[in-house]
Write an enzyme that holds these catalytic residues in place. Sequence first.
Site, mmCIF file in Angstrom:
data_model
loop_
_atom_site.group_PDB
_atom_site.id
_atom_site.type_symbol
_atom_site.label_atom_id
_atom_site.label_comp_id
_atom_site.label_asym_id
_atom_site.label_seq_id
_atom_site.Cartn_x
_atom_site.Cartn_y
_atom_site.Cartn_z
ATOM 1 N N LYS B 14 0.835 -1.217 0.000
ATOM 2 C CA LYS B 14 0.000 0.000 0.000
ATOM 3 C C LYS B 14 0.857 1.249 0.000
ATOM 4 C CE LYS B 14 -2.130 -0.661 3.778
ATOM 5 N NZ LYS B 14 -1.631 -2.026 3.995
ATOM 6 N N LYS B 40 3.240 2.184 12.158
ATOM 7 C CA LYS B 40 4.583 1.891 11.630
ATOM 8 C C LYS B 40 5.240 3.119 10.999
ATOM 9 C CE LYS B 40 4.508 -1.512 8.673
ATOM 10 N NZ LYS B 40 3.079 -1.647 8.368
#
Lengths: 347, 272
Positions: B14, B40
């Site tokens: 993504k 993240k």
Amino acid sequence: MNSKTLHSSSQRYEGCTLTGALSITAGVEDAVTVVHGPEGCAHHNVSLLHAVMAEQGRPAVPRIVPTGLSEQGVIFGGEEDLAATLRAVADKRPGVIFVLTTCITETIGDDAASVCSEDYGVPVVLLPTAGFLGGCFSDGLNAALTAMAGLADPVEEAGETVTVIGEKNLEYEVEENFTEVERLLASLGLEVGLRFVRDVRYADLKQVGAGRLNILREPSLAPVGEMLKERFGTPYISSFPIGLEGSTAFLEEVGVLLDLRAEEAVRQEEERQRAMLASFADLRGSVFSLDPMTFRALECTPVRRVMEALDLQVDSDDAGVSLPYSPPVGTAGIRRLLHRWRRRVRA
Amino acid sequence: MKQIALYGKGGIGKSTTSANLSAALGARGLDVLQIGCDPKRDSTRMLMNGAWIPTVLDLVREKGEDGVSIDEVVREGFAGVRCVEAGGPEPGIGCAGRGIIATFRLLERLGALHGDVIVYDVLGDVVCGGFAMPMREGYAEEVYLVTSGELMSLYAANNIAKAVARLAKRSKQTCSLAGVICNAKNMAGEEELVREFAQRINSEMVAYIPRSRTVQLAEVHKQTVMEYAPDSEQAAVYRELAGRVLTNDRTSTPTPLEMDELEDLALQFAEI
Ligand code: SF4
């Protein structure tokens, strides 16, 4: 269920677990209770406790400290806030710190147990009440009593006194009700040693196993009664006496459990009750109006009995007189009730 | 202003897709904002030449919500793309979903949510209320599902389709499904499988991105493909995707599949 708009209604069973637990922890004089959660969780409880305590003639502000979680605490976890609050409270050297969790901190998964297990220099007792996740008011109350009962020291031999368990600290006639139980016990030559939990200090809590007999405030506290029975072998009576027959039955039950002769005490109590009823002879045949709370009280058999005894009638059309929500404790409870009715009739 | 969100299974690519899409849009001269919505915080790294930009939540943690300024959270990267990373709590504590909600409120208050296109790059395995926030509150109007032909990534895409379908039932419907992007793993029959999946859930495969070494090479150089190899075939694929996204006006309410339908479908196209 929650239409408690009248002053006389002080039952709070649909409330948050916190309120239930705080109604117990706030009864320990040298304790500070830390509520791990947003300010509001503590605030509305402090207000409630403070108001009821003031009504009972003890205007001290309950010692409750929130960790004051904000959105930041929710996102990043509130363990550090809890530790910081515990350190700050411990600096004041209370006898004990009770820690209650809220739905917020249980939802985000804070590990309050490990934070509480650190050394703060004063005892820290965690009561994982968990707000709505923990149930309701009575679950909190039971959880707090059970956890505190768990702090008890072992006992060699049962003492001489009787222990009263789980008084409704958030009610309006707590002292009156206690005095009545004390009076009934005294007629059998018994004394109350510990009120678990009211007007005690942390060190007293450890004595909860030392009584000859436990008297629960009401039947929903049976889990605590059972726990103490299992641990210390103490028998228990599951409720304060309700009304006239309840009082004599109470004397008999105590007699059976403790192997005491109760006949004389019962006879004297019946005598007293007759005299008391006679002193309200002027009420005979009176007609009362109802209000919703009165109506609740009338559902209570002991109250109905007294009405029959004095041939009292109910007329539902008029504006009502308010009565205590919970059933009247002992002979004295009935007498107070009749006093109120008399005032109503003469008004 | 076009507001799109890319959702999909973790590790499906993504961020690579988002960053290259943003870069391609930026290269067309558009004002693009990319927001990485994953603790993240690696969504915008390649646009920033490998730099980890400070996250909104780290700044909030340090300075409190009122101490954060727009210049600290919005950083300009390749092709003028403005980059934001939401960040999150440390793993295992607190509520990351709530963090996303707080981030959006803050960005809105700071006046950061503007431009020709906003690309939300959202971690897609978790769609609790917090992570559904971009779709829920009308931030992201068009949702793209990024998937490969692997069953688990189709499964994740299908789950997100469920969330979109559910949100479509709300009184104020603000988001809908705009298409499926196949970020290929180069399995046999993959393109057909994903195209069929897209149709079954009442959508369309808007791009097929073949697996390419150029992507890895660009990554090693801490750049998007658009920057590292603008003349490559892979760059052309992203440019095409950008064109498609800009002109796409076909959105739909998805019809997610049952688990066994999904498995049957995968079986049909699998190489046996
Ligand atoms: S229900 Fe939850 S939020 Fe409300 S007072 Fe109780 S713990 Fe606090």
